[in-house]
Design a protein around this motif. Structure first.
Motif, PDB file in Angstrom:
ATOM      1  N   LYS A  98      16.694   0.203  -0.198  1.00 21.97           N
ATOM      2  CA  LYS A  98      17.545  -0.645   0.589  1.00 21.97           C
ATOM      3  C   LYS A  98      18.303  -1.591  -0.160  1.00 21.97           C
ATOM      4  O   LYS A  98      19.034  -2.419   0.151  1.00 21.97           O
ATOM      5  CB  LYS A  98      16.609  -0.921   1.542  1.00 21.97           C
ATOM      6  N   LEU A 111       1.116  -1.647  -0.126  1.00 17.56           N
ATOM      7  CA  LEU A 111      -0.369  -0.256   0.103  1.00 17.56           C
ATOM      8  C   LEU A 111       1.277   1.781  -0.244  1.00 17.56           C
ATOM      9  O   LEU A 111       2.534   1.688   0.738  1.00 17.56           O
ATOM     10  CB  LEU A 111      -0.593   0.647   1.200  1.00 17.56           C
ATOM     11  N   GLN A 112       0.377   2.087  -0.649  1.00 14.87           N
ATOM     12  CA  GLN A 112       0.576   3.393  -0.374  1.00 14.87           C
ATOM     13  C   GLN A 112       1.586   4.023   1.192  1.00 14.87           C
ATOM     14  O   GLN A 112       0.530   3.424   2.009  1.00 14.87           O
ATOM     15  CB  GLN A 112       0.032   4.513  -0.829  1.00 14.87           C
ATOM     16  N   GLY A 113       2.752   4.853   1.004  1.00 12.99           N
ATOM     17  CA  GLY A 113       2.631   5.089   2.793  1.00 12.99           C
ATOM     18  C   GLY A 113       3.655   3.889   2.881  1.00 12.99           C
ATOM     19  O   GLY A 113       4.563   3.759   4.591  1.00 12.99           O
ATOM     20  N   ALA A 114       3.439   1.942   2.976  1.00  9.04           N
ATOM     21  CA  ALA A 114       4.169   1.349   3.551  1.00  9.04           C
ATOM     22  C   ALA A 114       6.012   1.151   3.759  1.00  9.04           C
ATOM     23  O   ALA A 114       6.291   1.052   4.678  1.00  9.04           O
ATOM     24  CB  ALA A 114       3.947   0.027   3.182  1.00  9.04           C
ATOM     25  N   GLY A 115       6.619   2.276   2.488  1.00 12.40           N
ATOM     26  CA  GLY A 115       7.282   1.705   2.490  1.00 12.40           C
ATOM     27  C   GLY A 115       8.349   1.372   1.790  1.00 12.40           C
ATOM     28  O   GLY A 115       9.551   0.935   1.702  1.00 12.40           O
ATOM     29  N   LYS A 116       8.087   0.879   0.426  1.00 15.47           N
ATOM     30  CA  LYS A 116       8.283  -0.077  -0.936  1.00 15.47           C
ATOM     31  C   LYS A 116       9.277   1.281  -1.298  1.00 15.47           C
ATOM     32  O   LYS A 116      10.199   0.446  -2.188  1.00 15.47           O
ATOM     33  CB  LYS A 116       6.992   0.397  -1.968  1.00 15.47           C
ATOM     34  N   THR A 117       9.040   1.777  -1.482  1.00 14.04           N
ATOM     35  CA  THR A 117       9.654   2.928  -2.903  1.00 14.04           C
ATOM     36  C   THR A 117      11.391   3.068  -1.953  1.00 14.04           C
ATOM     37  O   THR A 117      12.808   2.429  -1.829  1.00 14.04           O
ATOM     38  CB  THR A 117       9.989   4.377  -3.226  1.00 14.04           C
ATOM     39  N   THR A 118      11.552   3.551  -0.604  1.00 10.90           N
ATOM     40  CA  THR A 118      12.927   3.667   0.570  1.00 10.90           C
ATOM     41  C   THR A 118      12.951   2.020   0.480  1.00 10.90           C
ATOM     42  O   THR A 118      14.146   2.179   0.040  1.00 10.90           O
ATOM     43  CB  THR A 118      12.015   3.642   1.949  1.00 10.90           C
ATOM     44  N   LYS A 131       9.654  -0.041   9.253  1.00  8.75           N
ATOM     45  CA  LYS A 131       8.958   0.041  10.674  1.00  8.75           C
ATOM     46  C   LYS A 131       9.106  -0.176  11.779  1.00  8.75           C
ATOM     47  O   LYS A 131       8.574   0.515  13.153  1.00  8.75           O
ATOM     48  CB  LYS A 131       7.897   1.334  10.487  1.00  8.75           C
ATOM     49  N   ASP A 137      11.517   0.560  13.992  1.00 12.52           N
ATOM     50  CA  ASP A 137      12.003   1.370  14.594  1.00 12.52           C
ATOM     51  C   ASP A 137      11.259   1.782  15.817  1.00 12.52           C
ATOM     52  O   ASP A 137      11.589   2.694  16.315  1.00 12.52           O
ATOM     53  CB  ASP A 137      13.305   1.978  14.072  1.00 12.52           C
ATOM     54  N   GLN A 183      10.761  10.106  -6.631  1.00 17.08           N
ATOM     55  CA  GLN A 183      11.542   9.484  -5.658  1.00 17.08           C
ATOM     56  C   GLN A 183      12.195   8.468  -5.328  1.00 17.08           C
ATOM     57  O   GLN A 183      13.755   8.552  -5.018  1.00 17.08           O
ATOM     58  CB  GLN A 183      10.201   9.091  -4.007  1.00 17.08           C
ATOM     59  N   GLY A 212      12.493  -3.408   8.334  1.00 13.98           N
ATOM     60  CA  GLY A 212      12.847  -1.934   8.118  1.00 13.98           C
ATOM     61  C   GLY A 212      12.946  -1.408   9.229  1.00 13.98           C
ATOM     62  O   GLY A 212      12.291  -1.001   9.903  1.00 13.98           O
ATOM     63  N   MET A 213      14.165  -1.050   9.413  1.00 14.29           N
ATOM     64  CA  MET A 213      15.052  -0.387  10.769  1.00 14.29           C
ATOM     65  C   MET A 213      14.741   0.848  10.972  1.00 14.29           C
ATOM     66  O   MET A 213      15.466   1.874  12.298  1.00 14.29           O
ATOM     67  CB  MET A 213      15.626  -0.968  11.381  1.00 14.29           C
ATOM     68  N   GLY A 214      14.327   1.550   9.775  1.00 18.70           N
ATOM     69  CA  GLY A 214      14.340   3.101  10.198  1.00 18.70           C
ATOM     70  C   GLY A 214      14.842   4.140   8.679  1.00 18.70           C
ATOM     71  O   GLY A 214      14.484   3.051   7.354  1.00 18.70           O
ATOM     72  N   GLU A 215      14.385   4.994   7.982  1.00 18.06           N
ATOM     73  CA  GLU A 215      14.575   6.263   7.198  1.00 18.06           C
ATOM     74  C   GLU A 215      15.721   5.838   6.306  1.00 18.06           C
ATOM     75  O   GLU A 215      15.985   5.889   5.128  1.00 18.06           O
ATOM     76  CB  GLU A 215      14.197   7.422   7.456  1.00 18.06           C
TER      77      GLU A 215
HETATM   78  P1  GDP Z   1       5.531   4.418  -0.352  1.00 16.79           P
HETATM   79  O1  GDP Z   1       4.361   4.683  -0.420  1.00 16.79           O
HETATM   80  O2  GDP Z   1       5.230   2.430   0.235  1.00 16.79           O
HETATM   81  O3  GDP Z   1       6.689   3.267  -1.832  1.00 16.79           O
HETATM   82  O4  GDP Z   1       6.477   4.106   1.010  1.00 16.79           O
HETATM   83  P2  GDP Z   1       7.683   5.031   1.090  1.00 16.79           P
HETATM   84  O5  GDP Z   1       8.957   4.155   0.499  1.00 16.79           O
HETATM   85  O6  GDP Z   1       7.590   6.518   0.269  1.00 16.79           O
HETATM   86  O7  GDP Z   1       7.786   5.282   2.493  1.00 16.79           O
HETATM   87  C1  GDP Z   1       6.994   6.218   3.206  1.00 16.79           C
HETATM   88  C2  GDP Z   1       7.480   6.697   4.516  1.00 16.79           C
HETATM   89  O8  GDP Z   1       7.607   5.600   5.787  1.00 16.79           O
HETATM   90  C3  GDP Z   1       9.106   7.699   3.643  1.00 16.79           C
HETATM   91  O9  GDP Z   1       8.357   8.846   4.940  1.00 16.79           O
HETATM   92  C4  GDP Z   1       9.736   6.646   5.013  1.00 16.79           C
HETATM   93  O10 GDP Z   1      11.393   7.720   5.380  1.00 16.79           O
HETATM   94  C5  GDP Z   1       9.838   6.061   5.262  1.00 16.79           C
HETATM   95  N1  GDP Z   1      10.401   4.676   5.796  1.00 16.79           N
HETATM   96  C6  GDP Z   1       9.863   3.650   5.164  1.00 16.79           C
HETATM   97  N2  GDP Z   1      10.637   2.530   5.740  1.00 16.79           N
HETATM   98  C7  GDP Z   1      11.356   3.383   6.941  1.00 16.79           C
HETATM   99  C8  GDP Z   1      11.299   2.182   8.371  1.00 16.79           C
HETATM  100  O11 GDP Z   1      12.177   1.412   7.864  1.00 16.79           O
HETATM  101  N3  GDP Z   1      11.633   3.392   9.641  1.00 16.79           N
HETATM  102  C9  GDP Z   1      10.736   4.096   9.315  1.00 16.79           C
HETATM  103  N4  GDP Z   1      11.163   4.957  10.428  1.00 16.79           N
HETATM  104  N5  GDP Z   1      10.653   4.632   8.208  1.00 16.79           N
HETATM  105  C10 GDP Z   1      10.703   4.397   7.051  1.00 16.79           C
END
Ligand code: GDP
Length: 297
Positions: free
Chosen positions: A121, A110-117, A250, A252, A148, A275-278
């Protein structure tokens, strides 16, 4: 801190157990009732909690444990072992083809889950292992998502393949395979569109990508902070699209722990990474035993 409340409660239960010299069946049952409450409050799936306490009780209420010199310790050991089992026992690693073949990994969530980040990684970790990654921007609905991915790719020194938002994800994925083959890249990581909620179009699109290119692994990225929602998302994605592994982000944060403790048991799919941080270095292999130690203290 993750699991803080759960850890505190379990440690209290354990302290009481250790404080008693001998244990009766009633003592064990009372302790397990508290364990059950603590897990439910941590947002662990109800059925998972029931099964978990049943398994512990079957092993703990018996003469072997009751008559041992340290029955409290024995019960704690059983809780620890069952918790590791709950999270999959063994560490599951990402399946990749040999380096002389192309491996395609599709990331969903889902959007915001952290996929792109997480893609960035993972690309960084695999680059160090001598893979040559190509990140592919298949989220054509949000220009910000493409941007992004490009920013993250640049940070990691990994190329990003994008065709803007004027092509279908299937066509982009196919073109990316050709591009990788021409440019000697042996690992494709596809970033797909995430919506705010699960919807049919999103599922259909993921299935279409899977039918168009030989995806080796489909990884689902879920946010630990969303608890049981993350587990429901994982079940639905797995039913509709098929998931090979899960990444929980997230961890962390101050997640209560429900997702990490339930997702394997509910979906049958392993957690591969957390995932343990940004920061782009904050991705760790998932070890069920280490996670259990963190929770049990
Ligand atoms: P996407 O919409 O699924 O692609 O999500 P994003 O990769 O844009 O991540 C959404 C937000 O979650 C961003 O602000 C990231 O920095 C944050 N984020 C992603 N993974 C982690 C994590 O493991 N820990 C923390 N604290 N933040 C994370």
């Amino acid at each position: 801190m993750a699991f803080e409340s759960l850890s505190d409660k379990l440690q209290n239960v354990f302290k009481k157990l250790k404080g008693k010299g001998r244990l009766t069946e009633a003592d064990v049952k009372a302790a397990l009732k508290e364990v059950k409450m603590a897990l439910l409050e941590a947002d662990v799936n109800f059925k998972v909690v029931k099964q978990f306490t049943k398994s512990v009780e079957e092993r703990a209420v018996g003469t072997d444990v009751m008559n041992s010199l340290t029955p409290g310790q024995m019960v704690i050991k059983i809780v620890n072992e069952e918790m590791i089992k709950l999270m999959g026992s063994e560490t599951t690693t990402l399946e990749l083809n040999p380096r002389n073949e192309l491996t395609i990994i599709m990331m969903a969530g889902l959007q915001g889950a952290g996929k792109t980040t997480t893609i960035a990684k993972l690309a960084g970790q695999l680059k160090v292992k001598n893979y040559s990654p190509l990140l592919v921007a298949c989220d054509v609905y949000r220009p910000a998502a493409i941007k992004q991915l490009q920013i993250n790719g640049e940070k990691q020194g990994v190329p990003v393949f994008s065709m803007g938002d004027g092509h279908s994800p299937v066509n982009i994925a196919k073109a990316a395979v050709e591009h990788a083959q021409k440019n000697g890249q042996n690992l494709i990581l596809i970033d797909t569109a995430g919506r705010l909620h699960i919807d049919e179009n999103m599922m259909d699109e993921l299935t279409a990508i899977k039918e168009a290119v030989p995806v080796k692994q489909t990884l689902l990225v879920v946010d630990a902070m969303t608890g049981q929602d993350a587990v429901n998302v994982a079940s639905t994605f797995n039913e509709k699209v098929g998931v090979d592994g899960i990444i929980i982000t997230k961890m962390d944060g101050d997640t209560r722990g429900g997702a990490a403790l339930s997702i394997r048991a509910v979906t049958g799919k392993p957690i591969l990474y957390v995932g343990m941080g940004e920061k782009l270095s904050d991705l760790e292999q998932f070890y069920p035993d280490r996670m259990a130690s963190r929770i049990l203290g």
